[in-house]
Design a protein around this motif. Structure first.
Motif, PDB file in Angstrom:
ATOM      1  N   GLN A   1     -43.034  20.218 -21.748  1.00 22.27           N
ATOM      2  CA  GLN A   1     -42.993  18.463 -19.962  1.00 22.27           C
ATOM      3  C   GLN A   1     -42.005  18.780 -19.371  1.00 22.27           C
ATOM      4  OE1 GLN A   1     -43.907  14.972 -21.616  1.00 22.27           O
ATOM      5  NE2 GLN A   1     -43.537  14.162 -20.132  1.00 22.27           N
ATOM      6  N   LEU A   2     -40.350  18.873 -19.985  1.00 24.42           N
ATOM      7  CA  LEU A   2     -39.718  19.161 -19.308  1.00 24.42           C
ATOM      8  C   LEU A   2     -38.994  20.020 -18.405  1.00 24.42           C
ATOM      9  CD1 LEU A   2     -37.396  16.430 -21.360  1.00 24.42           C
ATOM     10  CD2 LEU A   2     -38.519  15.482 -19.284  1.00 24.42           C
ATOM     11  N   SER A   3     -39.132  21.267 -19.434  1.00 29.02           N
ATOM     12  CA  SER A   3     -38.830  22.623 -18.946  1.00 29.02           C
ATOM     13  C   SER A   3     -39.293  23.221 -17.010  1.00 29.02           C
ATOM     14  CB  SER A   3     -39.175  23.991 -19.862  1.00 29.02           C
ATOM     15  OG  SER A   3     -39.327  24.389 -19.427  1.00 29.02           O
ATOM     16  N   GLY A   4     -37.954  23.300 -16.608  1.00 28.12           N
ATOM     17  CA  GLY A   4     -37.788  23.495 -15.053  1.00 28.12           C
ATOM     18  C   GLY A   4     -37.849  22.441 -14.051  1.00 28.12           C
ATOM     19  N   ARG A   5     -38.388  21.592 -14.831  1.00 24.64           N
ATOM     20  CA  ARG A   5     -37.967  20.133 -13.570  1.00 24.64           C
ATOM     21  C   ARG A   5     -36.187  19.661 -12.863  1.00 24.64           C
ATOM     22  NH1 ARG A   5     -41.655  15.346 -15.696  1.00 24.64           N
ATOM     23  NH2 ARG A   5     -41.366  14.660 -13.898  1.00 24.64           N
ATOM     24  N   ASN A   6     -36.634  18.387 -12.419  1.00 23.15           N
ATOM     25  CA  ASN A   6     -35.154  18.891 -11.683  1.00 23.15           C
ATOM     26  C   ASN A   6     -35.078  17.032 -12.381  1.00 23.15           C
ATOM     27  OD1 ASN A   6     -32.930  16.948 -10.010  1.00 23.15           O
ATOM     28  ND2 ASN A   6     -32.933  19.495  -9.077  1.00 23.15           N
TER      29      ASN A   6
END
Length: 757
Positions: A681-686
């Motif tokens: 869910q968090l991977s690659g998000r700012n």
């Protein structure tokens, strides 16, 4: 009448007896002197022959020993770096191939390593066999088609133990070897392969004695009938001149004439007196374990034959002249008695008072004439006696007056013949003395060469000094040709009696000065009547100007090696210059051998130095490997310790990693469970998008982190369900080895949980 006959007979008997006794005594003296000359000449000839053959035989065998020792030295670096991948055997085979080409008399060459058994002959290969650390190379170029069954291709345990214990080269007994469909005498040279106390094995060379064969069986010229015997130290026949088939037999088992001569060699007086044989013996020391014997037997009839060719003609002519002289004296006496008979007859007539039947004309004058004739005869006899005395005293030119009587004419003929014969004998004697002088000189120079044959400087100094002293030169120098230099040049490496020291350091280009011209044209240069300022000869008290210069190039196999310069205070004789020119060929061979030996020694030293450097590098590498293993062990311990600490932190502290721009990279399980997020869910998000309500605060943090600053304090963050949590957090920049900020590490503790604890 009876008185006249009696006087005539008495005079004839007396004259004939005197002549006969004189001739007999002279013949006996000449015979005794001739026998003494035969013994002396035979002994000297045998000594010279033995010296010459012993020197040549020693040179041939030393050549074989040199090949063995050089090959053994070449194998040392290969053996010291030997591995299990077969490279040692391959290198050994290559080295043995090269050594087999060093001499055309190398029949085969092989290597046996320490502690290994040699292979049977059936397993040998013509190009080399490599099995159990044993390598054999046959010399195909010399006519071998396969490995002969009866050849000596194995090194016995006794031979191997000998070279291991003594470190000396071993020379076997002579044996026959099959070569180009012929049986040829050969010996085995066994040289140790060792470096200091480390013994690796031995090199064996089957060496053909073809040069000694040619030497022992070549025609003897004027010494036809001479017998030469060459024996090993076990009395095994190496060669007997003219009888090749008896080689390798023991002399005691041989039934030829040479065995009887050999048995009497310990009693040379018996050989000389009873068998009329001149004898000489030489002991030829070849190595620490081997000495050969050389025996020469020259029949005295050969010496007599050579001497008689010169003496027989003299004796025949002298005998004819003596006989003619005797006949002339008898005839002269009978003629003079006729005058006495006439005087006696007239005297008888006068005593009887009768008138002489024949009145001599001027009787007193006739008597005076008779006395005058007797005086003349006496004078002629004295003159002949004086001539003969001078002839006997070998003073042929001292008494020379015009011949008047028949006796004087015959004596003059004898004198001229003896002078002619003396000139011939003196010419032959001078030729023989020159030959003996040259042989002795070559022998002395060869001995000087053998003092240090492998060192160029010592070799050239020893040889040049000997040639200079023997030839009577006042100054001598050897200019070595440095052909590998760019450009090539010549420079002295050996010099004697030069007064100008600067001359010894000077370099000469090809074509420069007389030295360079001699090298460039490869011809002998002779300069007579040198100018006074050409060069000064240094002596103990003064400096002297030379008058004669002789330059000769040293060439070996069409390769210019050096130039020799000889300077004389006066012009030498032609045979001296011939001697120097002939020696230049020998000097070329010796110098080439020394150059090759020096280069081989340099290669060996370089190989040994490289081996030592490799050993040092291996030691250094081993040290570094040990250090690396230690650091790896320590690093592994630190890694385990850090992993334990990290595991402990992951259970108590929330951890998140962002890029410098705030993009999510990773998070531990504690953070994900506490905040209710999934890693996908968090991977690659700012982070700005995850915590929108804290965007301004996060921008400020990121700006400060890019400057290298850190933040620590309470922050409020919402979970995925919207629940607010108060955290004690820190934002810290992660700086890599290049000093750049690579990422941001977020660490936090849930204060609610911490208060419960």
């Amino acid at each position: 009448m009876k008185l006249n006959k009696k006087i005539a007979i008495q005079l004839s008997v007396v004259v004939t007896s005197v002549l006969f006794v004189s001739v007999l005594l002279a013949s006996l003296y000449a015979l005794r002197a001739f026998n003494s000359a035969v013994l002396k000449t035979g002994s000297e000839t045998a000594e010279i022959l033995s010296d010459s053959y012993a020197t040549r035989i020693t040179a041939h065998v030393n050549k074989a020993i040199f090949v063995g020792e050089q090959t053994a030295n070449t194998l040392i670096p290969f053996r010291e770096r030997a591995t299990d991948d077969g490279s040692f055997l391959e290198n050994t085979k290559i080295a043995l191939h090269a050594a087999a080409q060093m001499s055309p008399d190398v029949a085969s060459i092989y290597f046996q390593a320490e502690g290994k058994e040699t292979q049977t002959l059936d397993s040998l290969n013509i190009l080399g066999v490599e099995q159990n650390d044993y390598v054999h190379i046959a010399h195909r170029q010399n006519g071998y088609e396969d490995a002969p069954k009866d050849a000596n291709f194995r090194i016995s345990n006794e031979e191997l133990n000998y070279v291991r214990k003594t470190g000396n080269t071993y020379i076997s007994e002579p044996f026959f070897i099959r070569y180009a469909e012929n049986d040829v005498v050969a010996v085995t040279i066994i040289a140790p392969v060792q470096n200091g106390n480390r013994f690796y094995g031995a090199v064996g060379i089957n060496y053909l004695l073809t040069d000694i064969d040619d030497l022992m069986n070549k025609p003897f010229g004027k010494l036809t009938g001479t017998k030469l015997v060459l024996l090993s130290d076990t009395k095994t026949i190496v060669y007997i001149s003219g009888k090749k088939w008896v080689s390798t037999k023991n002399i005691e088992d041989y039934t030829g004439d040479e065995r009887q001569l050999y048995r009497l060699s310990e009693r040379p007086e018996v050989l000389a007196d009873e068998l009329n044989v001149s004898y000489s013996k030489r002991i030829i020391t070849l190595s620490a374990n081997t000495s050969w014997e050389f025996h020469s037997f020259i029949p005295q009839e050969v010496i007599v034959k050579n001497l008689l060719q010169n003496v027989t003609q003299i004796v025949i002519i002298a005998s004819l002249i003596v006989l003619l002289g005797a006949a002339f004296i008898v005839y002269f006496i009978f003629r003079k008695l006729q005058t006495i008979k006439q005087i006696k007859r007239n005297a008888e007539f006068l005593t009887k008072g009768k008138t002489p039947a024949v009145v001599p004309h001027n009787a007193g004058d006739e008597t005076d004439e008779i006395l005058s004739l007797l005086d003349e005869i006496q004078q002629n006899t004295q003159n002949s006696e004086a001539r003969l005395r001078l002839l006997c005293n070998d003073n042929l030119e001292a008494y020379h007056q015009p011949a008047e009587t028949e006796l004087e004419k015959l004596t003059e003929i004898l004198r001229n013949k003896l002078i002619e014969t003396k000139d011939t004998i003196m010419s032959e004697k001078e030729t023989a003395e020159i030959q003996l002088w040259s042989r002795k000189g070559r022998f002395d120079v060869a001995n000087a060469q053998m003092i240090s044959p492998h060192n160029i400087n010592e070799l050239t100094n020893n040889v040049l000094r000997t040639v200079m002293q023997y030839a009577g030169a006042s100054v001598a120098g050897l200019y070595f040709h440095y052909k590998k230099a760019q450009p090539p040049y010549l420079q002295p490496i050996a010099a004697f009696a030069y007064n100008d020291i600067k001359h010894l350091r000077r370099k000469f280009s090809l074509g420069e000065s007389l030295v360079g011209t001699c090298a460039q044209e490869r011809k002998v240069i002779v300069q007579d009547n040198l100018p006074e300022n050409y060069l000064d000869i240094a002596t103990g008290l003064n400096t002297l100007p030379p008058t004669f210069l002789y330059l000769t190039p040293i060439i070996y196999q069409n390769d210019l090696l050096a130039v020799c310069e000889y300077i004389f205070l006066k012009k030498p004789k032609s045979h001296v210059l011939d001697f120097i020119e002939q020696l230049s060929i020998n000097i070329g061979g010796w110098l080439d051998t020394a150059i090759n030996s020096t280069e081989s020694r340099k290669l060996l030293d370089a190989s040994q130095q490289n081996a030592h450097l490799l050993e040092d590098k291996e030691t250094e590498l081993s040290t570094h490997v040990a250090q690396l293993e230690f650091f790896q062990a320590e690093n592994q311990k630190n890694t385990v310790r850090m992993q334990a600490i990290l595991n402990a932190l992951n259970h108590t502290v929330m951890r998140v990693e962002y890029t410098v721009s705030g993009v999510f990279m990773d998070a531990n399980e504690l953070y994900l469970n506490t905040m209710g997020f999934d890693l996908k869910q968090l991977s690659g998000r700012n982070v700005m998008d995850i915590a929108k309500e804290n965007r301004d605060e996060l921008k400020d943090f990121m700006t400060r982190i890019k400057k290298g600053e850190s933040f620590e304090g309470k922050v409020v963050r919402k979970t995925s369900l919207g629940e607010s949590k108060t955290l004690f957090a820190s934002y810290t920049p992660y700086i890599n080895a290049e000093g750049k900020i690579e990422k941001v590490i977020f660490l936090a503790i849930d204060l609610a949980l911490a208060n419960k604890v």
